[in-house]
Design a protein around this motif. Structure first.
Motif, PDB file in Angstrom:
ATOM      1  N   PHE A 411     -12.207 -43.169 -20.684  1.00 24.50           N
ATOM      2  CA  PHE A 411     -12.613 -43.869 -19.474  1.00 24.50           C
ATOM      3  C   PHE A 411     -11.500 -43.864 -18.430  1.00 24.50           C
ATOM      4  O   PHE A 411     -11.748 -43.604 -17.253  1.00 24.50           O
ATOM      5  CB  PHE A 411     -12.996 -45.309 -19.831  1.00 24.50           C
ATOM      6  CG  PHE A 411     -13.495 -46.123 -18.667  1.00 24.50           C
ATOM      7  CD1 PHE A 411     -14.656 -45.763 -18.007  1.00 24.50           C
ATOM      8  CD2 PHE A 411     -12.810 -47.249 -18.234  1.00 24.50           C
ATOM      9  CE1 PHE A 411     -15.131 -46.507 -16.931  1.00 24.50           C
ATOM     10  CE2 PHE A 411     -13.282 -48.000 -17.166  1.00 24.50           C
ATOM     11  CZ  PHE A 411     -14.433 -47.628 -16.511  1.00 24.50           C
ATOM     12  N   ALA A 412     -10.272 -44.137 -18.844  1.00 26.40           N
ATOM     13  CA  ALA A 412      -9.164 -44.155 -17.889  1.00 26.40           C
ATOM     14  C   ALA A 412      -9.000 -42.804 -17.207  1.00 26.40           C
ATOM     15  O   ALA A 412      -8.647 -42.725 -16.024  1.00 26.40           O
ATOM     16  CB  ALA A 412      -7.863 -44.556 -18.591  1.00 26.40           C
ATOM     17  N   GLY A 413      -9.269 -41.715 -17.954  1.00 19.89           N
ATOM     18  CA  GLY A 413      -9.151 -40.383 -17.390  1.00 19.89           C
ATOM     19  C   GLY A 413     -10.227 -40.038 -16.382  1.00 19.89           C
ATOM     20  O   GLY A 413     -10.105 -39.053 -15.646  1.00 19.89           O
ATOM     21  N   MET A 414     -11.301 -40.846 -16.327  1.00 21.92           N
ATOM     22  CA  MET A 414     -12.373 -40.601 -15.368  1.00 21.92           C
ATOM     23  C   MET A 414     -11.941 -40.924 -13.939  1.00 21.92           C
ATOM     24  O   MET A 414     -12.440 -40.338 -12.978  1.00 21.92           O
ATOM     25  CB  MET A 414     -13.602 -41.450 -15.711  1.00 21.92           C
ATOM     26  CG  MET A 414     -14.280 -41.146 -17.049  1.00 21.92           C
ATOM     27  SD  MET A 414     -15.050 -39.520 -17.152  1.00 21.92           S
ATOM     28  CE  MET A 414     -13.791 -38.682 -18.114  1.00 21.92           C
ATOM     29  N   PHE A 415     -11.029 -41.864 -13.776  1.00 21.50           N
ATOM     30  CA  PHE A 415     -10.635 -42.309 -12.436  1.00 21.50           C
ATOM     31  C   PHE A 415      -9.819 -41.216 -11.749  1.00 21.50           C
ATOM     32  O   PHE A 415      -8.722 -40.865 -12.194  1.00 21.50           O
ATOM     33  CB  PHE A 415      -9.843 -43.615 -12.512  1.00 21.50           C
ATOM     34  CG  PHE A 415     -10.693 -44.803 -12.864  1.00 21.50           C
ATOM     35  CD1 PHE A 415     -11.211 -45.625 -11.882  1.00 21.50           C
ATOM     36  CD2 PHE A 415     -10.996 -45.089 -14.189  1.00 21.50           C
ATOM     37  CE1 PHE A 415     -12.011 -46.714 -12.201  1.00 21.50           C
ATOM     38  CE2 PHE A 415     -11.792 -46.176 -14.518  1.00 21.50           C
ATOM     39  CZ  PHE A 415     -12.304 -46.983 -13.524  1.00 21.50           C
ATOM     40  N   HIS A 416     -10.371 -40.667 -10.667  1.00 18.34           N
ATOM     41  CA  HIS A 416      -9.731 -39.621  -9.878  1.00 18.34           C
ATOM     42  C   HIS A 416      -9.571 -38.334 -10.673  1.00 18.34           C
ATOM     43  O   HIS A 416      -8.847 -37.422 -10.245  1.00 18.34           O
ATOM     44  CB  HIS A 416      -8.361 -40.067  -9.338  1.00 18.34           C
ATOM     45  CG  HIS A 416      -8.426 -41.248  -8.432  1.00 18.34           C
ATOM     46  ND1 HIS A 416      -7.334 -41.688  -7.703  1.00 18.34           N
ATOM     47  CD2 HIS A 416      -9.428 -42.109  -8.125  1.00 18.34           C
ATOM     48  CE1 HIS A 416      -7.671 -42.766  -7.003  1.00 18.34           C
ATOM     49  NE2 HIS A 416      -8.949 -43.032  -7.258  1.00 18.34           N
ATOM     50  N   GLY A 417     -10.233 -38.235 -11.842  1.00 16.95           N
ATOM     51  CA  GLY A 417     -10.089 -37.067 -12.686  1.00 16.95           C
ATOM     52  C   GLY A 417     -11.197 -36.052 -12.474  1.00 16.95           C
ATOM     53  O   GLY A 417     -12.181 -36.291 -11.761  1.00 16.95           O
ATOM     54  N   VAL A 418     -11.039 -34.899 -13.127  1.00 17.61           N
ATOM     55  CA  VAL A 418     -12.071 -33.868 -13.134  1.00 17.61           C
ATOM     56  C   VAL A 418     -13.166 -34.282 -14.118  1.00 17.61           C
ATOM     57  O   VAL A 418     -12.909 -34.937 -15.123  1.00 17.61           O
ATOM     58  CB  VAL A 418     -11.463 -32.507 -13.528  1.00 17.61           C
ATOM     59  CG1 VAL A 418     -12.544 -31.453 -13.724  1.00 17.61           C
ATOM     60  CG2 VAL A 418     -10.464 -32.050 -12.471  1.00 17.61           C
ATOM     61  N   ASP A 419     -14.404 -33.909 -13.813  1.00 21.92           N
ATOM     62  CA  ASP A 419     -15.570 -34.219 -14.657  1.00 21.92           C
ATOM     63  C   ASP A 419     -15.783 -35.721 -14.836  1.00 21.92           C
ATOM     64  O   ASP A 419     -16.144 -36.198 -15.917  1.00 21.92           O
ATOM     65  CB  ASP A 419     -15.455 -33.533 -16.021  1.00 21.92           C
ATOM     66  CG  ASP A 419     -15.725 -32.038 -15.940  1.00 21.92           C
ATOM     67  OD1 ASP A 419     -16.264 -31.586 -14.910  1.00 21.92           O
ATOM     68  OD2 ASP A 419     -15.395 -31.320 -16.912  1.00 21.92           O
ATOM     69  N   GLU A 420     -15.598 -36.463 -13.770  1.00 23.02           N
ATOM     70  CA  GLU A 420     -15.885 -37.906 -13.771  1.00 23.02           C
ATOM     71  C   GLU A 420     -17.366 -38.112 -14.083  1.00 23.02           C
ATOM     72  O   GLU A 420     -18.230 -37.429 -13.537  1.00 23.02           O
ATOM     73  CB  GLU A 420     -15.545 -38.476 -12.387  1.00 23.02           C
ATOM     74  CG  GLU A 420     -15.707 -39.978 -12.254  1.00 23.02           C
ATOM     75  CD  GLU A 420     -15.359 -40.460 -10.844  1.00 23.02           C
ATOM     76  OE1 GLU A 420     -15.632 -41.627 -10.546  1.00 23.02           O
ATOM     77  OE2 GLU A 420     -14.814 -39.660 -10.043  1.00 23.02           O
ATOM     78  N   ARG A 421     -17.649 -39.053 -14.970  1.00 18.79           N
ATOM     79  CA  ARG A 421     -19.025 -39.300 -15.373  1.00 18.79           C
ATOM     80  C   ARG A 421     -19.159 -40.688 -15.978  1.00 18.79           C
ATOM     81  O   ARG A 421     -18.180 -41.267 -16.462  1.00 18.79           O
ATOM     82  CB  ARG A 421     -19.496 -38.248 -16.382  1.00 18.79           C
ATOM     83  CG  ARG A 421     -18.671 -38.185 -17.652  1.00 18.79           C
ATOM     84  CD  ARG A 421     -18.929 -36.864 -18.374  1.00 18.79           C
ATOM     85  NE  ARG A 421     -18.214 -36.776 -19.648  1.00 18.79           N
ATOM     86  CZ  ARG A 421     -16.944 -36.364 -19.759  1.00 18.79           C
ATOM     87  NH1 ARG A 421     -16.253 -36.032 -18.676  1.00 18.79           N
ATOM     88  NH2 ARG A 421     -16.367 -36.282 -20.953  1.00 18.79           N
TER      89      ARG A 421
END
Length: 441
Positions: A411-421
């Protein structure tokens, strides 16, 4: 799925996915200036959806295209202090070539809605719209007035969104004493008998800085002991490698205590490697709340390979813990040294409130009603939100955008990351929780 309070809440739950997809398809990329498409199209979409169910939303444009939408819902008891629900409609840019699914497609795949803004934060915008539309269609007023604010420019500090409204239209928030917004209420599965839901009660302050070194310009073939690039790079290197000391704030101490109890094992804040190893996908998010930080993010100098420039610049994203701003600035100047000029590009305060009161009780009740193994706990956000602006009005702010997440999702990697979902089931869960929360708020 738990039983819904009324047939209307099912309709709201069913609508949330389409609303989220629609919002993702509206490109609201914020490049930190006015070169993006702006938020006007999203503001108009939201205003239309609110007007369809009888509200009278207003659109406020602080600069061409930089628009926010605000509406007020009358509660059962208008004499009570009002609640603010705020979300932002802008997103950070995305390069479609890096993504599995186009970042502005709102595609559904693998049980998730994909796209830029899926978790930051068009998911909460959609949940809010879905719940409000359902409640107004079915004639269910909240216990007190609720102000809805869908804001521009959060990703660049909120100057053209929340800050503009607080400074120029503060009457919109008359009587508001509490608020909920982004980056809180998401789940962390401890085991089959316990899920923690992290509610944001604190956030780090920010100093986005420009660093400048003046040197002596000259020919690239000549010896130059006053090279601005060399001096700046050495300073930036020191800053980027600096190990900031651990500082355990009230909120972080509370979170560690709750986590220690949940895991049945003591957690030592001085041995954070062992502690963070137990946190899986949220380790980066929590780890960043243990220290001040200063991340170099941009460098600029020169205009020709054989010319030593007279000036070099860098930009740094600095974040400080509540109560530690002066320590942060003193450490920063010591690390950079006397040759480096430091100036703020954007700065804002740290926030911290306690994890108690009727609003927190309402969060706990709503979560437990939909997830019997839920336990809400306080945590600190490493970044910042529009809550910083609303705090200036004396509004007590929480991060509560409820999502039940699969344990394997980063979840933390979704913020401003690639492949946000965002999981489809998570969106529907959030809509149900938010609806219950409004009943109890």
């Amino acid at each position: 799925m738990s039983e819904s309070n009324t047939a209307g809440s099912v309709r709201g739950e069913d609508e949330v996915v389409d609303l989220c997809r629609d919002l993702i398809r509206i490109d609201t990329s914020n490049y930190g200036d006015h070169s993006g498409p702006g938020e006007r199209a999203a503001a108009e979409y939201i205003a239309e959806k609110l007007a369809e169910v009888g509200l009278e939303p207003k659109i406020f444009e602080s600069h061409r295209g930089r628009a926010s939408t605000v509406a007020r819902i009358e509660g059962e008891d208008p004499s009570r202090p009002a609640l603010l629900i705020h979300g932002h409609t802008d997103v950070v840019p995305a390069d479609a070539g890096d993504w599995t699914h186009h970042p502005f497609s709102g595609e559904i795949a693998d049980g998730c809605v994909w796209g830029r803004g899926a978790v930051d934060m068009k998911d909460m915008d959609a949940m809010t719209l879905a719940v409000v539309r359902d409640r107004l269609r079915s004639g269910r007023k909240p216990p007190r007035d609720v102000v809805l604010a869908f804001l521009a420019d959060e990703e660049a500090g909120g100057t053209y969104g929340a800050r503009y409204l607080v400074d120029e239209h503060r009457d919109l928030f008359e009587g508001v004493t509490e608020a909920i917004g982004e980056v809180g209420g998401f789940s962390f599965t401890v085991n089959e008998n316990l899920r923690l839901y992290l509610v944001e009660t604190a956030q780090k302050g920010m100093h986005w800085m420009r660093l400048t070194v003046e040197g002596t310009a000259g020919h690239g073939s000549m010896t130059n002991d006053d090279n601005a690039i060399t001096e700046l790079c050495e300073a930036v290197g020191r800053l980027g490698r600096h190990q900031w000391p651990v500082r355990v704030t009230k909120t972080v101490r509370s979170f560690l205590d709750e986590l220690s109890d949940a895991l049945g094992t003591p957690l030592d804040p001085e041995d954070m490697d062992a502690t963070l190893a137990k946190l899986g996908g949220i380790a980066k998010m929590i780890g960043a709340t243990l220290r001040n930080s200063a991340a170099p993010t941009m460098l600029g100098a020169g205009y020709k390979v054989n010319v030593i420039p007279g000036q070099a610049t860098a930009h740094v994203d600095g974040r400080f813990l509540p109560g530690y701003e002066q320590e942060f600035l003193a450490d920063l100047d010591r690390i950079l040294g006397p040759r480096v000029k430091r100036e703020d590009v954007h700065g804002d305060k740290a926030l911290e409130t306690s994890f108690d009161g009727a609003l927190v009780d309402a969060m706990q009740l709503a979560l437990r009603a939909e997830d019997p193994i839920a336990r809400a706990v306080p945590y600190m956000l490493s970044g910042g939100t529009d809550a910083k602006s609303f705090d200036d009005l004396g509004i007590r702010c929480f991060g509560f955008a409820p999502l039940q997440l699969p344990p394997e999702l980063d979840f933390a990697g979704m913020f401003h990351g690639v492949d946000e979902r965002v999981p489809v089931d998570g969106l529907k869960f959030g809509a149900r929780v938010l609806d219950r929360f409004l009943d109890a708020c």
